[in-house]
Design a protein around this motif. Structure first.
Motif, PDB file in Angstrom:
ATOM      1  N   MET A   1      56.849 100.315 -19.490  1.00 35.14           N
ATOM      2  CA  MET A   1      55.449 100.193 -19.898  1.00 35.14           C
ATOM      3  C   MET A   1      55.149 101.203 -21.009  1.00 35.14           C
ATOM      4  N   ASN A   2      54.601 100.733 -22.100  1.00 35.33           N
ATOM      5  CA  ASN A   2      54.246 101.621 -23.209  1.00 35.33           C
ATOM      6  C   ASN A   2      52.793 102.031 -23.071  1.00 35.33           C
ATOM      7  N   ILE A   3      52.555 103.195 -22.468  1.00 38.70           N
ATOM      8  CA  ILE A   3      51.172 103.593 -22.236  1.00 38.70           C
ATOM      9  C   ILE A   3      50.480 103.986 -23.532  1.00 38.70           C
ATOM     10  N   MET A   4      51.249 104.260 -24.599  1.00 37.41           N
ATOM     11  CA  MET A   4      50.626 104.631 -25.867  1.00 37.41           C
ATOM     12  C   MET A   4      49.961 103.443 -26.559  1.00 37.41           C
ATOM     13  N   SER A   5      50.136 102.249 -26.014  1.00 33.12           N
ATOM     14  CA  SER A   5      49.428 101.089 -26.558  1.00 33.12           C
ATOM     15  C   SER A   5      48.004 101.002 -26.011  1.00 33.12           C
ATOM     16  N   TYR A   6      47.654 101.914 -25.101  1.00 28.88           N
ATOM     17  CA  TYR A   6      46.305 101.969 -24.524  1.00 28.88           C
ATOM     18  C   TYR A   6      45.549 103.138 -25.141  1.00 28.88           C
ATOM     19  N   PRO A   7      44.211 103.045 -25.182  1.00 27.97           N
ATOM     20  CA  PRO A   7      43.432 104.124 -25.813  1.00 27.97           C
ATOM     21  C   PRO A   7      43.193 105.333 -24.917  1.00 27.97           C
ATOM     22  N   SER A   8      43.419 105.183 -23.597  1.00 26.02           N
ATOM     23  CA  SER A   8      43.135 106.313 -22.698  1.00 26.02           C
ATOM     24  C   SER A   8      43.802 106.106 -21.351  1.00 26.02           C
ATOM     25  N   ILE A   9      43.847 107.179 -20.576  1.00 25.91           N
ATOM     26  CA  ILE A   9      44.391 107.110 -19.218  1.00 25.91           C
ATOM     27  C   ILE A   9      43.561 106.200 -18.320  1.00 25.91           C
ATOM     28  N   MET A 207      49.127 111.704 -22.868  1.00 26.19           N
ATOM     29  CA  MET A 207      49.735 110.373 -22.761  1.00 26.19           C
ATOM     30  C   MET A 207      51.073 110.296 -23.490  1.00 26.19           C
ATOM     31  N   CYS A 208      51.157 110.883 -24.683  1.00 26.25           N
ATOM     32  CA  CYS A 208      52.431 110.829 -25.401  1.00 26.25           C
ATOM     33  C   CYS A 208      53.470 111.688 -24.697  1.00 26.25           C
ATOM     34  N   ASN A 209      53.025 112.783 -24.068  1.00 28.79           N
ATOM     35  CA  ASN A 209      53.955 113.624 -23.333  1.00 28.79           C
ATOM     36  C   ASN A 209      54.525 112.871 -22.134  1.00 28.79           C
ATOM     37  N   ALA A 210      53.663 112.142 -21.434  1.00 25.59           N
ATOM     38  CA  ALA A 210      54.118 111.341 -20.293  1.00 25.59           C
ATOM     39  C   ALA A 210      55.063 110.232 -20.751  1.00 25.59           C
TER      40      ALA A 210
END
Length: 613
Positions: A1-9, A207-210
């Motif tokens: 899952m690429n969480i960086m495609s989302y704007p926030s947690i 988010m980028c760190n995760a």
């Protein structure tokens, strides 16, 4: 899952609530039984908390403090605060009233979530310093003080009142408005060397760190169960355990407390745990103490298994050579010895993640030998936290790994590690001077002395401010020597002194359990543990143990005099930070008379030279 495609947690958690609606999100132990919230239930709970915040007048950008130990309500508060576009200010549950008041006041927090009556009473005791606080919300029910408004969490959230469409739409509209550049949290540093600083971390920082941390590990991340025990007020657990787990749609379980971690492992059977070195040091010494009590044949089998395991892990993971018959030999000993050890961790553990301080090479190698890989990482609060992480195919047992994607490192002339990358904090809250001082141009100054090998592996030597410079001008990093001392079965903790002194000394904390066993075996009479550590035969025992360690170092790095303390350093005693690091200045001041006597009265001597310098 690429969480960086989302704007926030919160945007990720909203999707997870739909995708994994019935899957366990968070579990916790209550009255001896584990209880769980599914992703769907968790989402509803933190939206209700967000509703309570909005009713109380919280708007995007406002600061809200969380003064609590790890628990389910901490997570609900965190995500509820974020869902309003507000900024969380976590405070360690172990902080004093004055420490808590400083963070609350400096951040300008309007609402404070607290866990217990003890935390609330701390706040009441400094209520005159909390002029900006409009409300305290408690996780447990107890009477309040008229001078400091109090509401119980269930009342604040109107837990039994379903979310109206209007409320849901308003909150989800706020979630839609959060961007990667928005401030997520202000985390106050421990302040062991001065006034605490508020580290500003954005949604993108974390988010980028995760995301990059998971990619660097290269380990399977589906259907994971993470046991969480480090304080969520610290960024290591918050990013590396808590956010990584929940953003990935996996299962987070809160340990009861630090003392219960090993018991909780057998109950929860986690696949991953985030820890600091202290846990692994205790595992290492605990196993070896057990082996010492075994019959000679079993000891011989264990030692042979470790020797084969050492050859195996170094060939497979470091040298990457063909294993041949070694593979069969390792699998034999794994089934005979190591599998039984892993059962103490629940039997499903895929890996540990270690940060907070460098892990001793011997301990790390041993964890790999028994089949529980430890991936070392390095970072600071200011870097969200990871700068480097080991990973599958990127392992050196004494290294903290390689840099994350989009991250650059270099060494200053004095060896200090400098960092650039998307995980770097926005700055220190309301402290432009400290922010400017933390950077050399675009490079963040970590304060750690490091080296980088030709393959890009980073090795941390020690904190720059903790290096000992002897009267003879020798620069000594105390941590590697202290780590060697702690591997001894009779030493639980160790701290060295010697800055601007002619030689090194140490305060050792006795491993009371093994020391009492030794006294019984040797027929040593004593009244209590204080009496025991002062016994001349016990002093001689420690002199012999230190002499063995001294032989591993050049003479200028050897300990000449020492004292043995009867009780462990602790968070409550003020000697340790909440993540179990030594508070060196505090320890020196607390034990100043003993430490100074090692130079004036020459304490207990160690008559053993080290290697030639």
């Amino acid at each position: 899952m690429n969480i960086m495609s989302y704007p926030s947690i919160p945007a990720v958690l909203r999707e997870n609530a739909e995708k994994y609606s019935g899957r366990p999100a968070i579990s916790y132990k209550e009255n001896g039984t584990y209880c769980s919230l599914s992703y769907g239930e968790f989402y509803e709970r933190f939206l209700k908390l967000a509703r309570g915040l909005l009713v109380s007048g919280i708007t995007p950008g406002d600061r809200v403090a969380i003064f609590s130990e790890n628990r389910m309500e901490w997570a609900i508060s965190d995500f509820g605060i974020q869902s309003c576009g507000a900024v969380s200010v976590p405070i360690y549950a172990t902080n004093t009233n004055k420490q808590a008041a400083y963070a609350i006041n400096h951040s300008g927090a309007k609402i404070v979530f607290c866990s217990t009556s003890d935390q609330y009473r701390k706040l009441v005791s400094v209520k005159d310093q909390l002029s900006g606080v409009e409300l305290v919300v408690s996780y447990e029910s107890f009477p309040g003080d008229s001078s400091l408004p109090l509401s119980a969490l269930d009342q604040f959230c109107e837990i039994d009142t379903p979310l109206a469409d209007e409320d849901r739409n308003r909150i989800e509209g706020l979630i839609d408005g959060i961007t990667l550049q928005d401030l997520l949290t202000i985390i106050y540093t421990s302040g062991t060397t001065g006034v605490p600083k508020g580290v500003e971390l954005t949604q993108r920082n974390v988010m980028c760190n995760a995301q990059y941390g998971v990619e660097q590990l290269g380990m399977h991340q589906d259907n994971m169960t993470t046991l969480s025990f480090l304080p969520l007020s610290h960024v290591l657990e918050r990013t590396g355990g808590y956010y990584v787990t929940l953003l990935g749609g996996n299962h987070l379980v809160f340990a009861e407390n630090v003392a219960a971690v090993m018991d909780n492992m057998t109950e929860v059977r986690p696949t991953t745990v985030v820890s600091v070195p202290r846990l692994f040091e205790k595992i290492y010494t605990g196993i070896h103490e057990s082996v010492e009590q075994m019959p000679a044949l079993r000891r011989k089998i264990f030692n042979r298994a470790v020797a084969v395991g050492r050859e195996y892990v170094n060939k497979k993971f470091i040298k990457k050579e063909s294993l041949g018959f070694l593979d069969f030999r390792y699998r034999f000993y794994d089934k005979l010895v190591f599998k039984k050890i892993r059962e103490r961790f629940g039997g499903r553990l895929a890996f540990f993640l270690c940060g907070g301080a460098p892990l001793d090479k011997t301990v790390n190698e041993f964890m790999w030998i028994i089949g529980t890989p430890v991936f070392n990482g390095y970072g600071l609060t200011e870097t969200s936290p990871a700068v480097t992480i080991s990973g599958a195919g990127k392992v050196r047992f004494d290294s903290v790994g390689k840099v994350l994607p989009e991250t650059e490192v270099k060494l200053a002339e004095d060896g200090e590690l400098l960092v650039k990358g998307p995980q770097l904090m926005r700055g220190y809250y309301r402290d432009e001077a400290a922010t400017a001082a933390a950077f050399d141009g675009d490079w963040f100054k970590t304060g750690d002395i490091a080296r980088i090998d030709e393959e890009g592996f980073v090795y941390i030597v020690d904190r720059k401010k903790e290096l000992i410079v002897t009267a003879g001008g020798k620069n000594i990093a105390p941590q590697p020597i202290e780590n060697e001392l702690k591997l001894d079965r009779y030493i639980s903790q160790a701290i060295m002194f010697g800055d601007r002194k002619p030689y090194l000394t140490a305060l050792l904390v006795a491993n009371a359990e093994t020391l009492v066993d030794y006294a019984r075996e040797q027929g040593i009479d004593y009244d209590d543990i204080e009496d025991l550590v002062g016994n001349i035969r016990i002093k001689q025992l420690y002199a012999e143990r230190i002499a063995a360690v001294n032989r591993n170092f050049p003479s200028y790095k050897t300990i000449k005099y020492f004292a043995v303390l009867p009780r462990e350093f602790s968070i409550e005693g003020g000697e340790l930070t909440p993540t179990l690091k030594l508070k060196r200045k505090f320890i020196y001041e607390k034990y100043k008379d003993i430490a100074d006597d090692l130079y004036e009265l020459k304490g207990s001597a160690v008559i053993a030279p080290g290697k030639n310098s």
